[in-house]
Design an enzyme around this catalytic site. Structure first.
Site, short mmCIF file in Angstrom:
data_model
loop_
_atom_site.label_atom_id
_atom_site.label_comp_id
_atom_site.label_asym_id
_atom_site.label_seq_id
_atom_site.Cartn_x
_atom_site.Cartn_y
_atom_site.Cartn_z
N SER A 154 67.68 54.08 39.76
CA SER A 154 67.18 53.52 38.50
C SER A 154 68.32 52.98 37.64
O SER A 154 68.07 52.42 36.58
CB SER A 154 66.37 54.57 37.73
OG SER A 154 67.13 55.75 37.56
N ASN A 190 64.85 66.36 34.34
CA ASN A 190 63.48 66.11 33.91
C ASN A 190 63.30 66.18 32.39
O ASN A 190 62.65 65.34 31.81
CB ASN A 190 62.53 67.10 34.60
CG ASN A 190 62.52 66.90 36.11
OD1 ASN A 190 63.09 65.92 36.61
ND2 ASN A 190 61.90 67.82 36.83
N THR A 196 33.58 29.59 12.05
CA THR A 196 33.00 30.57 12.96
C THR A 196 32.59 29.77 14.19
O THR A 196 32.17 28.61 14.04
CB THR A 196 31.76 31.29 12.37
OG1 THR A 196 30.78 30.31 12.08
CG2 THR A 196 32.10 32.05 11.09
N HIS A 197 32.74 30.33 15.36
CA HIS A 197 32.48 29.60 16.61
C HIS A 197 33.32 28.32 16.68
O HIS A 197 32.93 27.36 17.33
CB HIS A 197 31.01 29.23 16.76
CG HIS A 197 30.07 30.35 16.45
ND1 HIS A 197 29.61 31.25 17.39
CD2 HIS A 197 29.51 30.75 15.27
CE1 HIS A 197 28.82 32.13 16.82
NE2 HIS A 197 28.74 31.85 15.53
N SER A 199 58.57 15.45 24.49
CA SER A 199 58.35 15.03 25.87
C SER A 199 59.20 13.81 26.11
O SER A 199 59.28 12.92 25.27
CB SER A 199 56.87 14.72 26.07
OG SER A 199 56.73 13.87 27.20
N LYS A 233 54.66 13.02 21.40
CA LYS A 233 54.32 14.44 21.55
C LYS A 233 55.36 15.38 20.97
O LYS A 233 56.56 15.17 21.08
CB LYS A 233 54.12 14.77 23.04
CG LYS A 233 52.78 14.28 23.53
CD LYS A 233 52.54 14.68 24.96
CE LYS A 233 52.24 16.17 25.08
NZ LYS A 233 52.03 16.54 26.49
N ASN A 244 55.46 19.32 21.37
CA ASN A 244 54.71 20.42 21.98
C ASN A 244 55.01 21.76 21.32
O ASN A 244 56.18 22.08 21.09
CB ASN A 244 55.04 20.50 23.47
CG ASN A 244 54.68 19.22 24.21
OD1 ASN A 244 53.71 18.54 23.83
ND2 ASN A 244 55.44 18.88 25.22
N GLU A 246 52.91 28.58 22.45
CA GLU A 246 52.26 28.70 23.76
C GLU A 246 52.86 29.84 24.58
O GLU A 246 52.16 30.60 25.24
CB GLU A 246 52.41 27.40 24.55
CG GLU A 246 51.56 26.27 24.01
CD GLU A 246 51.88 24.97 24.73
OE1 GLU A 246 51.05 24.54 25.53
OE2 GLU A 246 52.96 24.40 24.49
N TYR A 278 56.83 66.95 36.61
CA TYR A 278 57.50 65.67 36.86
C TYR A 278 57.25 65.19 38.28
O TYR A 278 57.24 65.97 39.22
CB TYR A 278 59.01 65.81 36.62
CG TYR A 278 59.76 64.52 36.92
CD1 TYR A 278 59.87 63.52 35.96
CD2 TYR A 278 60.34 64.30 38.18
CE1 TYR A 278 60.53 62.33 36.24
CE2 TYR A 278 61.00 63.11 38.47
CZ TYR A 278 61.09 62.13 37.50
OH TYR A 278 61.74 60.96 37.78
N GLN A 300 59.59 57.46 37.15
CA GLN A 300 60.75 56.58 36.96
C GLN A 300 60.29 55.14 36.70
O GLN A 300 61.02 54.35 36.12
CB GLN A 300 61.63 56.64 38.22
CG GLN A 300 62.90 55.83 38.13
CD GLN A 300 63.86 56.21 39.24
OE1 GLN A 300 64.37 57.33 39.27
NE2 GLN A 300 64.09 55.30 40.18
N LYS A 351 60.03 52.89 33.03
CA LYS A 351 61.06 52.25 32.20
C LYS A 351 61.03 50.73 32.16
O LYS A 351 61.11 50.13 31.09
CB LYS A 351 62.45 52.71 32.66
CG LYS A 351 62.71 54.14 32.27
CD LYS A 351 63.92 54.69 32.99
CE LYS A 351 63.83 56.19 33.06
NZ LYS A 351 62.66 56.69 33.84
N1 ARG Z 1 65.81 58.68 37.18
C1 ARG Z 1 64.81 59.65 36.92
C2 ARG Z 1 63.68 59.03 36.11
O1 ARG Z 1 63.90 58.07 35.51
C3 ARG Z 1 65.38 60.80 36.15
C4 ARG Z 1 64.72 62.09 36.41
C5 ARG Z 1 64.95 62.47 37.81
N2 ARG Z 1 64.49 63.81 38.08
C6 ARG Z 1 64.40 64.24 39.34
N3 ARG Z 1 63.98 65.45 39.49
N4 ARG Z 1 64.69 63.48 40.36
O2 ARG Z 1 62.57 59.53 36.10
#
Ligand code: ARG
Length: 447
Positions: free
Chosen positions: A14, A101, A146-147, A268, A274, A276, A281, A308, A313, A316
């Site tokens: 990660s 964790n 409206t509409h 354009s 134009k 834009n 958008e 966990y 993971q 993120k």
């Molecule tokens: N990189 C892991 C995550 O983002 C961190 C926690 C990992 N924990 C484990 N027991 N492997 O979730």
């Protein structure tokens, strides 16, 4: 073909994205180590060495000198490994009474807390730009729809103030999400708590948390705060995309109500006429991705057994993407709103026909004693007649009015766009007096 070790290593890593959490990770470690020393779980001098090491690692990262390594998987292990290089075996004491964790749960909570504050500030800046726009167009009457059909005249400021309300709710939602994000998960260990006399309150104080988690299994497996932030972000993007859609419509040559500043449009190369509305958008388009991120985290968390699981993971990348997309969208909108020029001539032109006053005519008859449903029927027939004659209401003569109801008197000619707007002087209505009050309220909300 890469060998399978390398393949798996890269698959599990990660670090390409969670390096973004280095500051939160180090901040958390420093608070943790301070607590370990205070509780005499490790020696004070060891804690000092570890803290110094962590601080110098932070500098290395910020100066771009730190070497992130995929084989060290994540931000936690990258930092810890470097700590060993710098201070030797004493580094091994940092992870006492902790697991990755509860560590990642902490990092992510610190990150989201910070982003909630930033997002609220960005929303406020956009609200400020909207208030200025509303202020500048306080007297402009435009068609209310409206509409997407002309319905009743409204003040343009009233329309803009509607968005102030939406964005206010967005800030409230984020504030509410803060309630549940602001919980310290440290001390939960891998899942069952830790066999050391840790001081939760001390760490909460150090890290600025107002609450401590009540259940260690929940603390390491809870990502509700990520879901909630992404849900709040999705709703804000929905609001932005509605605003975007109106800017796109209003700046088209068909409407021509507004012009968006040069810097926020693109030309354009082959069609010189134009301009834009690409920024609007794209915000409308990016809303889809932010919704997708929300669906992603909901689906990742679905059916996960306690506590966990590595699936988590995956929380993120979507979160980071949502944070960045929302932030840039809010920033660009605040800038764009400041460049909007209102074309009052085109707006008046759009209201050349006065059929938007139909409700006002019905209310006129109601005030003369006719029940509303009947009044509505009279005006419907009157309207059909006017359209068939190619006339506006104001162009019908007395005799024509009377054919439809004897209640019509000369004062019917006093009904205008202005009188219609002025008449809606109820709380939340579009009369200048109410809009004045709403502007005062808006200015208070963005203070
Ligand atoms: N990189 C892991 C995550 O983002 C961190 C926690 C990992 N924990 C484990 N027991 N492997 O979730």
């Amino acid at each position: 073909m890469k060998d399978s070790n390398k393949l798996v290593q890269e698959y599990l890593a990660s670090i390409p994205f969670d390096r973004r959490l280095y500051r939160q990770d180090i901040e958390g470690s420093i608070a943790h180590v301070g607590m370990l020393a205070k509780q005499a779980i490790i020696a004070e001098s060891d804690a000092e060495t570890i803290i110094e090491g962590l601080e110098s690692i932070q500098k290395e990262i910020e100066q771009g000198e730190f070497q992130f390594k995929t084989e060290l998987e994540d931000i936690h292990m990258n930092i810890e490994a470097r700590l060993f290089e710098k201070i030797g075996d004493v580094a091994g004491k940092l992870h006492t009474a902790r697991s990755r964790n509860d560590q990642i749960a902490l990092d992510l909570r610190l990150f989201v807390k910070e982003e909630i504050g930033r997002t609220i500030n960005k929303i406020r800046a956009l609200q400020t730009a909207l208030v200025e726009l509303a202020e500048g167009n306080k007297a402009v009457i435009m068609p209310g729809y409206t509409h997407l059909q002309q319905a009743q005249p409204v003040l343009m400021a009233h329309h803009q103030l509607a968005y102030i309300e939406m964005f206010q709710r967005d800030k409230d939602r984020l504030q509410d999400c803060m309630e549940r994000t602001d919980v310290l998960p440290l001390g939960s260990g891998a899942l069952a708590g830790v066999p050391y006399p840790v001081d939760h309150e001390f760490m909460a104080d150090e890290l600025g948390f107002s609450k401590v988690s009540a259940n260690s299994m929940d603390a390491v497996s809870d990502r509700d705060f990520v879901v909630e932030y992404e849900a709040a972000a999705a709703i804000t993007m929905m609001h932005l995309s509605r605003l975007a859609e109106e800017l796109i419509l209003w700046s088209s040559s068909e409407f021509g109500f507004i012009e968006i500043g040069e810097a926020f449009t693109t030309g354009s190369s082959i069609m010189p006429q134009k301009k834009n509305p690409d920024v609007a958008e794209l915000a409308r388009g990016k809303t889809g991705r932010v919704y997708g991120n929300l669906m992603g985290i909901l689906t990742t968390m679905k059916s996960l057994p306690l506590a966990y699981n590595r699936d988590m993971q995956e929380d993120k990348e979507g979160l980071f993407d949502t944070v960045d997309t929302l932030r840039s969208s809010l920033e660009v909108f605040a800038g764009m709103m400041k460049t909007i020029k209102v074309n009052t001539e085109r707006i008046s032109e759009a209201m050349k026909t006065d059929y938007m006053l139909a409700t006002e005519l019905a209310d006129y008859l109601v005030k003369k004693g006719l029940p509303f449903r009947q009044a509505h029927g009279v005006v419907a027939r009157l309207g059909e007649y006017a359209i068939s004659k190619g006339k506006n209401f104001r162009e019908l003569d007395r005799k024509e009015y009377r054919k439809f109801s004897p209640l019509f008197g000369d004062d019917v000619y006093k009904i205008t766009l202005e009188s219609s707007v002025n008449a809606r002087n109820v709380a939340g209505g579009t009369s200048p007096q109410q809009v004045g009050k709403a502007l005062t309220r808006a200015r208070r909300l963005i203070k």
